[in-house]
Scaffold this motif. Structure first.
Motif, PDB file in Angstrom:
ATOM      1  N   LEU A  50       0.834  -1.204   0.000  1.00 57.46           N
ATOM      2  CA  LEU A  50       0.000   0.000   0.000  1.00 57.46           C
ATOM      3  C   LEU A  50       0.868   1.253   0.000  1.00 57.46           C
ATOM      4  CD1 LEU A  50      -2.926   0.894  -0.063  1.00 57.46           C
ATOM      5  CD2 LEU A  50      -2.904   0.896   2.437  1.00 57.46           C
ATOM      6  N   ASP A  51       1.955   1.238   0.745  1.00 50.14           N
ATOM      7  CA  ASP A  51       2.883   2.377   0.740  1.00 50.14           C
ATOM      8  C   ASP A  51       3.450   2.612  -0.652  1.00 50.14           C
ATOM      9  OD1 ASP A  51       2.473   2.779   3.449  1.00 50.14           O
ATOM     10  OD2 ASP A  51       4.377   1.889   4.067  1.00 50.14           O
ATOM     11  N   LYS A  52       3.755   1.531  -1.361  1.00 44.97           N
ATOM     12  CA  LYS A  52       4.277   1.676  -2.728  1.00 44.97           C
ATOM     13  C   LYS A  52       3.208   2.234  -3.655  1.00 44.97           C
ATOM     14  CE  LYS A  52       7.927  -1.678  -2.240  1.00 44.97           C
ATOM     15  NZ  LYS A  52       8.531  -2.929  -2.622  1.00 44.97           N
ATOM     16  N   ALA A  53       1.977   1.777  -3.516  1.00 42.57           N
ATOM     17  CA  ALA A  53       0.875   2.288  -4.338  1.00 42.57           C
ATOM     18  C   ALA A  53       0.630   3.765  -4.052  1.00 42.57           C
ATOM     19  CB  ALA A  53      -0.401   1.487  -4.077  1.00 42.57           C
ATOM     20  N   TRP A  54       0.714   4.134  -2.793  1.00 48.96           N
ATOM     21  CA  TRP A  54       0.409   5.499  -2.352  1.00 48.96           C
ATOM     22  C   TRP A  54       1.365   6.512  -2.996  1.00 48.96           C
ATOM     23  CZ3 TRP A  54      -3.831   5.080   0.789  1.00 48.96           C
ATOM     24  CH2 TRP A  54      -4.359   6.264   1.301  1.00 48.96           C
ATOM     25  N   LYS A  55       2.576   6.069  -3.327  1.00 45.13           N
ATOM     26  CA  LYS A  55       3.557   6.970  -3.955  1.00 45.13           C
ATOM     27  C   LYS A  55       3.027   7.567  -5.255  1.00 45.13           C
ATOM     28  CE  LYS A  55       7.060   4.621  -4.910  1.00 45.13           C
ATOM     29  NZ  LYS A  55       8.327   3.986  -5.269  1.00 45.13           N
ATOM     30  N   TYR A  56       2.119   6.871  -5.913  1.00 48.84           N
ATOM     31  CA  TYR A  56       1.611   7.308  -7.210  1.00 48.84           C
ATOM     32  C   TYR A  56       0.352   8.164  -7.077  1.00 48.84           C
ATOM     33  CZ  TYR A  56       4.897   3.818  -8.745  1.00 48.84           C
ATOM     34  OH  TYR A  56       6.049   3.101  -8.941  1.00 48.84           O
ATOM     35  N   GLY A  57      -0.016   8.468  -5.868  1.00 49.66           N
ATOM     36  CA  GLY A  57      -1.245   9.216  -5.616  1.00 49.66           C
ATOM     37  C   GLY A  57      -2.333   8.213  -5.281  1.00 49.66           C
ATOM     38  N   PRO A  58      -2.919   8.320  -4.115  1.00 42.74           N
ATOM     39  CA  PRO A  58      -3.859   7.293  -3.672  1.00 42.74           C
ATOM     40  C   PRO A  58      -5.080   7.190  -4.580  1.00 42.74           C
ATOM     41  CG  PRO A  58      -3.848   9.150  -2.158  1.00 42.74           C
ATOM     42  CD  PRO A  58      -2.759   9.386  -3.142  1.00 42.74           C
ATOM     43  N   SER A  59      -5.435   5.946  -4.877  1.00 39.20           N
ATOM     44  CA  SER A  59      -6.625   5.647  -5.667  1.00 39.20           C
ATOM     45  C   SER A  59      -7.773   5.305  -4.722  1.00 39.20           C
ATOM     46  CB  SER A  59      -6.354   4.465  -6.594  1.00 39.20           C
ATOM     47  OG  SER A  59      -6.206   3.275  -5.827  1.00 39.20           O
TER      48      SER A  59
END
Length: 119
Positions: A50-59
């Protein structure tokens, strides 16, 4: 488990934000609905992805997954509600988000409010 498919996608494109997001969701499901993993075992992976996903702007899915983590792992219903409301804001017609909010409201004892999201 779907994990291997998301990991394969990330081998091809490590910046594929949705793959990181849904990889975290795999662990959310294993901890919450399925009960296949205990929080101590599954939460570190969920948080990492989730931390890695969050780097791209939370969906909206990132917020949904965070809501599950707050609810099932941290037992923080208020934080779960805040996160699911952010998911709904980003995807207001997503039935999974609406159902999940209804579930959280029901668990908070707000049964009448919960009914509004399932009818």
């Amino acid at each position: 488990m779907a994990e291997r498919f998301f990991l394969a996608a990330l081998e091809k494109d490590p910046d594929y934000a949705d793959a990181w997001s849904y990889l975290a969701s795999c662990y959310s499901a294993l901890i919450s609905w399925n009960g296949d993993l205990g929080p101590n075992e599954g939460y570190p992976k969920l948080k990492e992805y989730l931390d890695k996903a969050w780097k791209y702007g939370p969906s909206s899915n990132d917020y949904l997954t965070k809501a599950f983590a707050e609810f099932f792992v941290n037992k923080d219903l208020e934080s779960a509600e805040e996160n699911i409301l952010k998911a709904i804001e980003l995807a207001p017609n997503n039935s999974t988000h609406l159902y999940t909010y209804s579930y959280i409201l029901n668990m908070m004892g707000r049964h009448q409010d919960a009914l509004e999201y399932v009818y």
